[in-house]
Design a protein around this motif. Structure first.
Motif, PDB file in Angstrom:
ATOM      1  N   THR A 154       6.527   6.337   0.168  1.00  0.00           N
ATOM      2  CA  THR A 154       6.138   6.052   1.549  1.00  0.00           C
ATOM      3  C   THR A 154       5.064   4.973   1.502  1.00  0.00           C
ATOM      4  O   THR A 154       4.027   5.142   0.851  1.00  0.00           O
TER       5      THR A 154
ATOM      6  N   VAL B 208       0.866  -1.172   0.000  1.00  0.00           N
ATOM      7  CA  VAL B 208       0.000   0.000   0.000  1.00  0.00           C
ATOM      8  C   VAL B 208       0.903   1.223   0.000  1.00  0.00           C
ATOM      9  O   VAL B 208       1.629   1.478   0.970  1.00  0.00           O
TER      10      VAL B 208
ATOM     11  N   ALA C 259       2.464   2.223   3.582  1.00  0.00           N
ATOM     12  CA  ALA C 259       1.669   2.133   4.805  1.00  0.00           C
ATOM     13  C   ALA C 259       2.483   1.413   5.873  1.00  0.00           C
ATOM     14  O   ALA C 259       3.290   0.521   5.571  1.00  0.00           O
TER      15      ALA C 259
ATOM     16  N   ASN D  69       3.040  -2.438   6.058  1.00  0.00           N
ATOM     17  CA  ASN D  69       3.803  -3.150   5.028  1.00  0.00           C
ATOM     18  C   ASN D  69       5.152  -3.599   5.573  1.00  0.00           C
ATOM     19  O   ASN D  69       5.855  -2.839   6.206  1.00  0.00           O
TER      20      ASN D  69
ATOM     21  N   GLU E 298       1.370   5.044   0.286  1.00  0.00           N
ATOM     22  CA  GLU E 298       0.665   6.211   0.815  1.00  0.00           C
ATOM     23  C   GLU E 298       1.048   7.491   0.088  1.00  0.00           C
ATOM     24  O   GLU E 298       0.234   8.397  -0.032  1.00  0.00           O
ATOM     25  N   SER E 299       2.284   7.572  -0.361  1.00  0.00           N
ATOM     26  CA  SER E 299       2.691   8.761  -1.110  1.00  0.00           C
ATOM     27  C   SER E 299       3.892   8.418  -1.999  1.00  0.00           C
ATOM     28  O   SER E 299       4.615   7.458  -1.753  1.00  0.00           O
TER      29      SER E 299
END
Length: 154
Positions: A116, A84, A118, A121, A86-87
């Motif tokens: 970045t 996942v 999650a 992870n 995030e950025s």
């Protein structure tokens, strides 16, 4: 096969001296999906007031398209791998210089993606580097140019 469209519009202003190279390079891009951008020659190539530094220029767009293509494939591969993201931020840099034939060319683009994930992870840097390598191999834009494209994850 897919086709992509862009309409580029420029108009000479009535008081400009075209044959003396004293005219604005500001123009408009309308992309096939409807996005409209103000564009100009790069101020590194055409001095002000004949260029507009605040507008997009073809060299910046070239760097941005390589970076964007890489990012989109990276996000796809990361999601497929269960990560996942995030950025994602890439402060890509393109170098315009003389190539081996003496012509000015975008000779190198360095992508510096900072990803970045999650907190839940679990990963190692090697896994992310592998995803970046795969994204680079799949990127249509990188596969279309002779420019050296380096990926240096942050």
């Amino acid at each position: 096969m897919s086709q992509y469209h862009a309409t580029i519009r420029w108009q000479l202003n009535h008081n400009e001296r075209f044959t003396e190279q004293q005219y604005s390079r500001a123009h408009h891009w309308q992309l096939g999906g409807g996005a409209k951008l103000e564009a100009s020659a790069s101020p590194h190539i055409v001095p002000q007031p004949y260029s507009v530094p605040e507008y997009a220029d073809p060299e910046e767009a070239f760097v941005a398209s390589l970076s964007s293509c890489h990012m989109l494939f990276f996000l796809h591969l990361a999601a497929k791998s269960g990560f996942v993201v995030e950025s994602y931020e890439d402060r890509a840099v393109g170098t315009l210089s003389e190539d081996s034939t003496g012509k000015m060319a975008m000779t190198q683009v360095i992508l510096r993606p900072e990803v970045t994930l999650a907190a839940h992870n679990t990963y190692d840097q090697m896994s992310l580097n592998t995803l970046h390598h795969q994204a680079h191999e799949l990127c249509f834009i990188a596969n279309s140019v002779k420019t050296e494209v380096l990926v240096q994850p942050v």
